[in-house]
Design a protein around this motif. Structure first.
Motif, PDB file in Angstrom:
ATOM      1  N   SER A  45       0.948  -1.309  -0.023  1.00 27.94           N
ATOM      2  CA  SER A  45       0.043  -0.029  -0.075  1.00 27.94           C
ATOM      3  C   SER A  45       0.867   1.211   0.070  1.00 27.94           C
ATOM      4  CB  SER A  45      -0.885  -0.054   1.264  1.00 27.94           C
ATOM      5  OG  SER A  45      -0.323   0.210   2.591  1.00 27.94           O
ATOM      6  N   GLY A  46       1.967   1.092   0.786  1.00 28.18           N
ATOM      7  CA  GLY A  46       2.702   2.344   0.632  1.00 28.18           C
ATOM      8  C   GLY A  46       3.495   2.811  -0.649  1.00 28.18           C
ATOM      9  N   VAL A  47       3.831   1.628  -1.319  1.00 27.16           N
ATOM     10  CA  VAL A  47       4.249   1.715  -2.722  1.00 27.16           C
ATOM     11  C   VAL A  47       3.179   2.147  -3.573  1.00 27.16           C
ATOM     12  CG1 VAL A  47       5.041   0.453  -4.816  1.00 27.16           C
ATOM     13  CG2 VAL A  47       6.019   0.026  -2.557  1.00 27.16           C
ATOM     14  N   MET A  48       2.101   1.711  -3.530  1.00 23.33           N
ATOM     15  CA  MET A  48       1.007   2.324  -4.546  1.00 23.33           C
ATOM     16  C   MET A  48       0.678   3.858  -4.212  1.00 23.33           C
ATOM     17  SD  MET A  48      -1.903  -0.666  -4.734  1.00 23.33           S
ATOM     18  CE  MET A  48      -1.567  -1.744  -3.548  1.00 23.33           C
ATOM     19  N   PHE A  53       1.088   9.637  -5.864  1.00 23.85           N
ATOM     20  CA  PHE A  53       1.443  11.051  -5.471  1.00 23.85           C
ATOM     21  C   PHE A  53       2.540  11.483  -6.639  1.00 23.85           C
ATOM     22  CE2 PHE A  53      -0.192  10.630  -1.175  1.00 23.85           C
ATOM     23  CZ  PHE A  53      -1.243  11.844  -1.122  1.00 23.85           C
ATOM     24  N   VAL A  54       3.431  10.531  -7.009  1.00 20.07           N
ATOM     25  CA  VAL A  54       4.477  11.037  -7.906  1.00 20.07           C
ATOM     26  C   VAL A  54       3.672  11.433  -9.247  1.00 20.07           C
ATOM     27  CG1 VAL A  54       6.446  10.228  -9.297  1.00 20.07           C
ATOM     28  CG2 VAL A  54       6.196   9.941  -6.805  1.00 20.07           C
ATOM     29  N   ASP A  55       3.042  10.627  -9.656  1.00 21.28           N
ATOM     30  CA  ASP A  55       2.080  10.792 -10.865  1.00 21.28           C
ATOM     31  C   ASP A  55       1.235  12.126 -10.749  1.00 21.28           C
ATOM     32  OD1 ASP A  55       0.959  10.168 -13.720  1.00 21.28           O
ATOM     33  OD2 ASP A  55      -0.957   9.640 -12.424  1.00 21.28           O
ATOM     34  N   LEU A  56       0.538  12.326  -9.643  1.00 27.43           N
ATOM     35  CA  LEU A  56      -0.102  13.583  -9.396  1.00 27.43           C
ATOM     36  C   LEU A  56       0.810  14.855  -9.368  1.00 27.43           C
ATOM     37  CD1 LEU A  56      -2.936  12.620  -6.992  1.00 27.43           C
ATOM     38  CD2 LEU A  56      -3.162  13.373  -9.449  1.00 27.43           C
ATOM     39  N   PHE A  57       1.835  14.465  -8.928  1.00 27.80           N
ATOM     40  CA  PHE A  57       2.957  15.721  -8.779  1.00 27.80           C
ATOM     41  C   PHE A  57       3.603  16.158 -10.086  1.00 27.80           C
ATOM     42  CE2 PHE A  57       7.515  17.204  -7.973  1.00 27.80           C
ATOM     43  CZ  PHE A  57       6.881  18.496  -7.237  1.00 27.80           C
ATOM     44  N   SER A  59       2.317  15.619 -13.047  1.00 22.25           N
ATOM     45  CA  SER A  59       1.227  16.274 -13.680  1.00 22.25           C
ATOM     46  C   SER A  59       0.727  17.634 -13.429  1.00 22.25           C
ATOM     47  CB  SER A  59       0.009  15.522 -13.650  1.00 22.25           C
ATOM     48  OG  SER A  59      -0.062  14.276 -14.164  1.00 22.25           O
ATOM     49  N   SER A  60       0.914  18.009 -12.192  1.00 18.31           N
ATOM     50  CA  SER A  60       0.668  19.287 -11.606  1.00 18.31           C
ATOM     51  C   SER A  60       1.723  20.073 -12.227  1.00 18.31           C
ATOM     52  CB  SER A  60       0.538  19.328 -10.255  1.00 18.31           C
ATOM     53  OG  SER A  60       1.677  19.045  -9.659  1.00 18.31           O
ATOM     54  N   ARG A  61       2.911  19.636 -12.153  1.00 16.14           N
ATOM     55  CA  ARG A  61       4.310  20.635 -12.409  1.00 16.14           C
ATOM     56  C   ARG A  61       4.020  20.850 -14.185  1.00 16.14           C
ATOM     57  NH1 ARG A  61       9.891  18.998 -10.826  1.00 16.14           N
ATOM     58  NH2 ARG A  61      10.353  20.974 -11.871  1.00 16.14           N
ATOM     59  N   GLU A  62       3.453  19.929 -14.863  1.00 20.49           N
ATOM     60  CA  GLU A  62       3.300  20.206 -16.500  1.00 20.49           C
ATOM     61  C   GLU A  62       2.178  21.451 -16.419  1.00 20.49           C
ATOM     62  OE1 GLU A  62       2.525  16.648 -18.209  1.00 20.49           O
ATOM     63  OE2 GLU A  62       4.612  15.831 -17.862  1.00 20.49           O
ATOM     64  N   ILE A  63       1.161  21.252 -15.678  1.00 23.83           N
ATOM     65  CA  ILE A  63       0.100  22.065 -15.989  1.00 23.83           C
ATOM     66  C   ILE A  63       0.507  23.343 -15.309  1.00 23.83           C
ATOM     67  CG2 ILE A  63      -2.362  22.658 -14.994  1.00 23.83           C
ATOM     68  CD1 ILE A  63      -2.847  19.702 -14.783  1.00 23.83           C
ATOM     69  N   LYS A  64       1.322  23.594 -14.283  1.00 17.64           N
ATOM     70  CA  LYS A  64       1.638  24.794 -13.475  1.00 17.64           C
ATOM     71  C   LYS A  64       2.553  25.278 -14.885  1.00 17.64           C
ATOM     72  CE  LYS A  64       3.973  27.132 -10.066  1.00 17.64           C
ATOM     73  NZ  LYS A  64       5.450  27.123  -9.898  1.00 17.64           N
ATOM     74  N   GLN A  65       3.384  24.781 -15.478  1.00 18.58           N
ATOM     75  CA  GLN A  65       4.177  25.351 -16.450  1.00 18.58           C
ATOM     76  C   GLN A  65       3.528  25.961 -17.468  1.00 18.58           C
ATOM     77  OE1 GLN A  65       7.429  22.412 -17.021  1.00 18.58           O
ATOM     78  NE2 GLN A  65       8.404  22.908 -15.282  1.00 18.58           N
TER      79      GLN A  65
END
Length: 79
Positions: A45-48, A53-57, A59-65
């Motif tokens: 569960s920790g790995v999932m 979170f890494v996937d969301l992070f 994606s959010s960096r791409e949207i922010k840029q």
């Protein structure tokens, strides 16, 4: 494009081998107890959660840029 294909194939191979290693470990353990089960489920569960979170992070960096303007920079202070 071949670089992306090679990376995708490598990640698929790693994911498949992780499944095989996990099944091998469960086969080797003679009598699984609750401590082993809770440890392995907690790790899984920790790995999932980490992957989500890494996937969301990323994606959010791409949207922010993509939406970076002076107005959006001033709005970021409030939100």
């Amino acid at each position: 494009m071949s670089e992306n294909l090679a990376a995708a194939l490598l990640l698929t191979l790693l994911a498949g081998s992780a499944t095989g290693i996990g099944s091998l470990i469960s086969y080797i353990v003679p009598r699984p107890d609750m401590r082993y089960l809770s440890l392995s489920l907690g790790f899984a569960s920790g790995v999932m959660i980490y992957v989500a979170f890494v996937d969301l992070f990323c994606s959010s960096r791409e949207i922010k840029q993509a939406w970076h303007t002076p107005t959006s920079s001033s709005l970021q202070v409030f939100f």
